[in-house]
Design a protein around this motif. Structure first.
Motif, short mmCIF file in Angstrom:
data_model
loop_
_atom_site.label_atom_id
_atom_site.label_comp_id
_atom_site.label_asym_id
_atom_site.label_seq_id
_atom_site.Cartn_x
_atom_site.Cartn_y
_atom_site.Cartn_z
N GLN A 100 0.82 -1.21 0.00
CA GLN A 100 0.00 0.00 0.00
C GLN A 100 0.85 1.26 0.00
O GLN A 100 0.51 2.25 -0.66
N VAL A 101 1.97 1.21 0.72
CA VAL A 101 2.86 2.38 0.74
C VAL A 101 3.44 2.63 -0.64
O VAL A 101 3.49 3.78 -1.12
N ARG A 102 3.86 1.58 -1.32
CA ARG A 102 4.41 1.74 -2.67
C ARG A 102 3.35 2.31 -3.62
O ARG A 102 3.65 3.17 -4.45
N LEU A 103 2.13 1.82 -3.49
CA LEU A 103 1.06 2.31 -4.36
C LEU A 103 0.77 3.78 -4.11
O LEU A 103 0.65 4.57 -5.05
N PHE A 104 0.67 4.18 -2.85
CA PHE A 104 0.36 5.57 -2.53
C PHE A 104 1.48 6.51 -2.95
O PHE A 104 1.23 7.62 -3.41
N VAL A 105 2.73 6.07 -2.80
CA VAL A 105 3.86 6.90 -3.23
C VAL A 105 3.84 7.07 -4.75
O VAL A 105 4.08 8.18 -5.26
N ALA A 106 3.54 6.01 -5.48
CA ALA A 106 3.48 6.11 -6.94
C ALA A 106 2.34 7.02 -7.38
O ALA A 106 2.50 7.83 -8.30
N VAL A 107 1.19 6.92 -6.73
CA VAL A 107 0.05 7.79 -7.07
C VAL A 107 0.38 9.24 -6.75
O VAL A 107 0.10 10.16 -7.55
N ALA A 108 1.00 9.50 -5.60
CA ALA A 108 1.35 10.86 -5.23
C ALA A 108 2.36 11.46 -6.20
O ALA A 108 2.24 12.62 -6.61
N ALA A 109 3.37 10.67 -6.58
CA ALA A 109 4.35 11.16 -7.54
C ALA A 109 3.72 11.42 -8.90
O ALA A 109 4.07 12.39 -9.58
N THR A 110 2.77 10.58 -9.30
CA THR A 110 2.09 10.78 -10.57
C THR A 110 1.30 12.08 -10.57
O THR A 110 1.37 12.87 -11.53
N LEU A 111 0.54 12.33 -9.52
CA LEU A 111 -0.25 13.56 -9.45
C LEU A 111 0.65 14.80 -9.39
O LEU A 111 0.30 15.84 -9.95
N ALA A 112 1.80 14.68 -8.74
CA ALA A 112 2.70 15.83 -8.64
C ALA A 112 3.38 16.13 -9.98
O ALA A 112 3.64 17.29 -10.30
N MET A 113 3.67 15.09 -10.77
CA MET A 113 4.39 15.28 -12.02
C MET A 113 3.48 15.46 -13.22
O MET A 113 3.93 15.89 -14.29
N LEU A 114 2.21 15.15 -13.05
CA LEU A 114 1.30 15.19 -14.20
C LEU A 114 1.17 16.59 -14.78
O LEU A 114 1.04 16.76 -16.00
N ALA A 115 1.21 17.62 -13.92
CA ALA A 115 1.08 18.99 -14.41
C ALA A 115 2.23 19.36 -15.35
O ALA A 115 2.04 20.12 -16.31
N HIS A 116 3.42 18.82 -15.08
CA HIS A 116 4.58 19.12 -15.93
C HIS A 116 4.61 18.25 -17.18
O HIS A 116 5.27 18.61 -18.17
N LEU A 117 3.93 17.13 -17.14
CA LEU A 117 3.96 16.20 -18.27
C LEU A 117 2.69 16.24 -19.10
O LEU A 117 2.55 15.46 -20.05
N TRP A 118 1.77 17.11 -18.75
CA TRP A 118 0.45 17.12 -19.39
C TRP A 118 0.55 17.29 -20.90
O TRP A 118 -0.06 16.55 -21.67
N ASP A 119 1.34 18.27 -21.35
CA ASP A 119 1.43 18.55 -22.78
C ASP A 119 2.16 17.44 -23.55
O ASP A 119 2.01 17.34 -24.77
N LEU A 120 2.94 16.64 -22.85
CA LEU A 120 3.67 15.56 -23.51
C LEU A 120 2.86 14.27 -23.61
O LEU A 120 3.18 13.41 -24.42
N ILE A 121 1.83 14.15 -22.76
CA ILE A 121 1.06 12.90 -22.71
C ILE A 121 -0.30 13.06 -23.40
O ILE A 121 -0.71 12.20 -24.20
N THR A 122 -0.99 14.13 -23.11
CA THR A 122 -2.38 14.29 -23.56
C THR A 122 -2.56 14.16 -25.06
O THR A 122 -3.51 13.50 -25.51
N PRO A 123 -1.70 14.77 -25.92
CA PRO A 123 -1.95 14.65 -27.37
C PRO A 123 -1.92 13.23 -27.91
O PRO A 123 -2.45 12.97 -28.99
N HIS A 124 -1.33 12.31 -27.17
CA HIS A 124 -1.19 10.94 -27.67
C HIS A 124 -2.14 9.96 -26.99
O HIS A 124 -2.04 8.75 -27.22
N VAL A 125 -3.03 10.48 -26.15
CA VAL A 125 -3.99 9.62 -25.49
C VAL A 125 -5.05 9.17 -26.49
O VAL A 125 -5.58 9.97 -27.26
N SER A 126 -5.32 7.89 -26.48
CA SER A 126 -6.34 7.33 -27.37
C SER A 126 -7.32 6.51 -26.55
O SER A 126 -6.93 5.79 -25.62
#
Length: 248
Positions: free
Chosen positions: A34-60
């Motif tokens: 559970q700790v590993r899962l929560f850390v991964a989710v927290a890191a994803t939410l923190a980094m998503l704002a910086h990676l938004w433009d690199l990921i969103t155009p390729h979402v299908s």
């Protein structure tokens, strides 16, 4: 629509979670799932704002391309975490060899920190000290930075390249082996000289079991060598990690 943001967040979680799955320290069996899962989710939410433009155009939303992107992101993230983990595993390997060289090879297996299998106490001590040193030097920040940079070196639309991944793993193993040979060479030289001397003495006095009598002295000499060598050993290990990891 919430579909695009959720899929973008999930794709980012696949790469980040795949890296944390193999990342030294966090992937230890001592860390609850559970700790590993929560850390991964927290890191994803923190980094998503910086990676938004690199990921969103390729979402299908199509199942076929989406599953392909998920598998590719998991493989890329796992590769980043595996490169760091291979370097730590190489230290555990040379630590086990050093324990054998210093006469601890017949000692009962102690509690391992990273792995579930028992390790010699000397190996567990060296592994834990090296891992704590890496965290003190913020190597986890370096891994997070590598995850961000990976979206430029391995864009989401380019998918996973097995040939490049195999080259990175091979180069990591080669460089890590060279560093670990440097770390274990004093103990290797100590084992050769001590066992050679004990062998000569045993030939001169075959009536006395010199090997069993000399074992405490061999262990004491190994501990003295470790006492003087461990600052340089840990320093060289930490210095070797960042060039190897950044070079991949």
């Amino acid at each position: 629509m919430l579909e695009t943001p959720l899929l973008a967040a999930f794709l980012a979680f696949c790469r980040i979670g795949g890296c944390f799955l193999f990342m030294p320290g966090l992937s230890s069996v001592r860390v609850p799932m559970q700790v590993r899962l929560f850390v991964a989710v927290a890191a994803t939410l923190a980094m998503l704002a910086h990676l938004w433009d690199l990921i969103t155009p390729h979402v299908s939303s199509e199942p076929g391309p989406l599953f392909l992107l998920i598998a590719s992101e998991l493989a890329i993230g796992a590769l980043i975490g595996l490169i760091a983990r291979l370097y730590v595993l190489s230290l555990q390997f040379i630590g086990t060899s050093m324990a054998m060289f210093a006469g601890f090879g017949m000692a009962a297996g102690g509690t391992a920190i990273e792995e579930a299998e028992p390790q010699p106490p000397l190996t567990a001590l060296i592994s834990l000290s090296a891992l704590m040193l890496l965290f003190v030097l913020d190597f986890h920040h370096e891994i997070i930075r590598a995850l961000v940079v990976s979206y430029q070196l391995a864009p989401i639309e380019s998918l996973f390249d097995p040939q490049s991944a195999l080259t990175d793993i091979t180069d990591t193993l080669s460089d890590a082996f060279y560093v670990m040979i440097r770390l274990g060479s004093p103990f290797l030289a100590y084992a050769i000289l001590v066992n050679l001397g004990i062998g000569f003495i045993n030939k001169l006095t075959p009536q006395i079991p010199i090997y069993f009598i000399s074992l405490p002295f061999v262990i004491a000499g190994g501990l003295i060598l470790l006492y003087f060598a461990i600052p340089s050993l840990l320093g060289l290990f930490a210095e070797g990690f960042f060039p190897i990891f950044e070079g991949r």
